[in-house]
Design a protein around this motif. Sequence first.
Motif, PDB file in Angstrom:
ATOM      1  N   CYS A  59       0.801  -1.226   0.000  1.00 40.57           N
ATOM      2  CA  CYS A  59       0.000   0.000   0.000  1.00 40.57           C
ATOM      3  C   CYS A  59       0.834   1.276   0.000  1.00 40.57           C
ATOM      4  O   CYS A  59       0.372   2.312  -0.489  1.00 40.57           O
ATOM      5  N   CYS A  62       1.451   3.827  -3.004  1.00 49.25           N
ATOM      6  CA  CYS A  62       0.399   4.772  -3.403  1.00 49.25           C
ATOM      7  C   CYS A  62      -0.075   5.662  -2.259  1.00 49.25           C
ATOM      8  O   CYS A  62      -0.456   6.805  -2.490  1.00 49.25           O
ATOM      9  N   HIS A  63      -0.080   5.125  -1.035  1.00 49.77           N
ATOM     10  CA  HIS A  63      -0.665   5.904   0.077  1.00 49.77           C
ATOM     11  C   HIS A  63       0.391   6.552   0.972  1.00 49.77           C
ATOM     12  O   HIS A  63       0.043   7.220   1.932  1.00 49.77           O
ATOM     13  N   TYR A  83     -14.696   5.901   7.565  1.00 47.72           N
ATOM     14  CA  TYR A  83     -15.296   4.556   7.655  1.00 47.72           C
ATOM     15  C   TYR A  83     -15.491   4.176   9.122  1.00 47.72           C
ATOM     16  O   TYR A  83     -14.734   3.377   9.669  1.00 47.72           O
ATOM     17  N   MET A 100      -7.276   1.969  -7.739  1.00 46.71           N
ATOM     18  CA  MET A 100      -6.724   1.090  -6.695  1.00 46.71           C
ATOM     19  C   MET A 100      -7.105  -0.354  -6.988  1.00 46.71           C
ATOM     20  O   MET A 100      -8.270  -0.642  -7.246  1.00 46.71           O
TER      21      MET A 100
HETATM   22  C1  HEC Z   1      -1.967   1.620  -7.295  1.00 44.45           C
HETATM   23  C2  HEC Z   1      -2.140   2.507  -6.173  1.00 44.45           C
HETATM   24  C3  HEC Z   1      -2.817   1.990  -4.919  1.00 44.45           C
HETATM   25  C4  HEC Z   1      -2.446   0.919  -4.141  1.00 44.45           C
HETATM   26  C5  HEC Z   1      -1.307  -0.066  -4.354  1.00 44.45           C
HETATM   27  C6  HEC Z   1      -3.362   0.920  -3.009  1.00 44.45           C
HETATM   28  N1  HEC Z   1      -4.252   1.945  -3.131  1.00 44.45           N
HETATM   29 FE1  HEC Z   1      -5.746   2.402  -1.824  1.00 44.45          FE
HETATM   30  N2  HEC Z   1      -6.408   3.852  -3.074  1.00 44.45           N
HETATM   31  C7  HEC Z   1      -5.780   4.247  -4.252  1.00 44.45           C
HETATM   32  C8  HEC Z   1      -6.574   5.306  -4.893  1.00 44.45           C
HETATM   33  C9  HEC Z   1      -6.219   6.011  -6.185  1.00 44.45           C
HETATM   34  C10 HEC Z   1      -7.693   5.515  -4.046  1.00 44.45           C
HETATM   35  C11 HEC Z   1      -8.859   6.508  -4.272  1.00 44.45           C
HETATM   36  C12 HEC Z   1      -9.966   5.759  -4.977  1.00 44.45           C
HETATM   37  C13 HEC Z   1     -11.173   6.632  -5.253  1.00 44.45           C
HETATM   38  O1  HEC Z   1     -11.090   7.846  -5.180  1.00 44.45           O
HETATM   39  O2  HEC Z   1     -12.243   6.044  -5.530  1.00 44.45           O
HETATM   40  C14 HEC Z   1      -7.542   4.595  -2.913  1.00 44.45           C
HETATM   41  C15 HEC Z   1      -8.434   4.531  -1.857  1.00 44.45           C
HETATM   42  C16 HEC Z   1      -8.236   3.770  -0.715  1.00 44.45           C
HETATM   43  C17 HEC Z   1      -9.082   3.801   0.442  1.00 44.45           C
HETATM   44  C18 HEC Z   1     -10.272   4.708   0.646  1.00 44.45           C
HETATM   45  C19 HEC Z   1      -9.784   6.010   1.250  1.00 44.45           C
HETATM   46  C20 HEC Z   1     -10.866   7.006   1.567  1.00 44.45           C
HETATM   47  O3  HEC Z   1     -10.594   7.925   2.355  1.00 44.45           O
HETATM   48  O4  HEC Z   1     -11.974   6.896   1.036  1.00 44.45           O
HETATM   49  C21 HEC Z   1      -8.555   2.934   1.350  1.00 44.45           C
HETATM   50  C22 HEC Z   1      -9.087   2.615   2.741  1.00 44.45           C
HETATM   51  C23 HEC Z   1      -7.392   2.332   0.736  1.00 44.45           C
HETATM   52  N3  HEC Z   1      -7.226   2.877  -0.522  1.00 44.45           N
HETATM   53  C24 HEC Z   1      -6.588   1.403   1.337  1.00 44.45           C
HETATM   54  C25 HEC Z   1      -5.547   0.732   0.696  1.00 44.45           C
HETATM   55  C26 HEC Z   1      -4.808  -0.352   1.290  1.00 44.45           C
HETATM   56  C27 HEC Z   1      -5.021  -0.906   2.683  1.00 44.45           C
HETATM   57  C28 HEC Z   1      -3.907  -0.760   0.346  1.00 44.45           C
HETATM   58  C29 HEC Z   1      -2.931  -1.911   0.443  1.00 44.45           C
HETATM   59  C30 HEC Z   1      -3.482  -3.215   0.760  1.00 44.45           C
HETATM   60  C31 HEC Z   1      -4.070   0.097  -0.812  1.00 44.45           C
HETATM   61  N4  HEC Z   1      -5.075   0.984  -0.563  1.00 44.45           N
HETATM   62  C32 HEC Z   1      -3.310   0.010  -1.968  1.00 44.45           C
HETATM   63  C33 HEC Z   1      -4.615   3.744  -4.766  1.00 44.45           C
HETATM   64  C34 HEC Z   1      -3.955   2.627  -4.281  1.00 44.45           C
END
Ligand code: HEC
Length: 124
Positions: A59, A62-63, A83, A100
Amino acid sequence: MTALARAAAVVRWIVGVGAATAVLLLFTLEGAPDVPADAAPTEVDLLVDEGRAIYAQRCATCHGDAGQGGQGPRLAGTVIVNYPDATDQIAIVAGGADGMPAFAETLSDDEIAAVVGFTRFGLS
Ligand code: HEC
């Protein structure tokens, strides 16, 4: 659905998604208790440790290393607000979102619960 049928469905769901998720939900519902500093690690501590490793691997690119955001939104301090019910957050991680990937195929239910636990209790 009757109250009893609903309760039975909830129990089946908790058994289905694993004990780790159940612990996480319990803490969501009741709030983390005050734990003395010298206490043995609790199940939640272990969950958060496991989640930290998964987060770094899957994660952080990206985060952000500290959940500060980057290509994906900030998670530190925001996920509990966005959430209040951890199951909604679990659903996003399992099912993915715009930009994501879905993690249901690459992580087990327990691993998803652990990484969600880490983002809720291990990032600030
Ligand atoms: C390739 C990039 C990428 C990876 C790797 C990724 N994410 Fe994300 N994530 C995003 C993006 C872009 C969004 C925003 C999606 C949207 O706006 O609908 C997001 C949204 C989220 C959200 C919602 C946040 C909110 O405030 O609404 C959560 C929770 C989250 N990710 C958790 C994770 C977790 C835990 C992992 C690892 C297991 C992970 N992400 C891996 C790109 C990524």
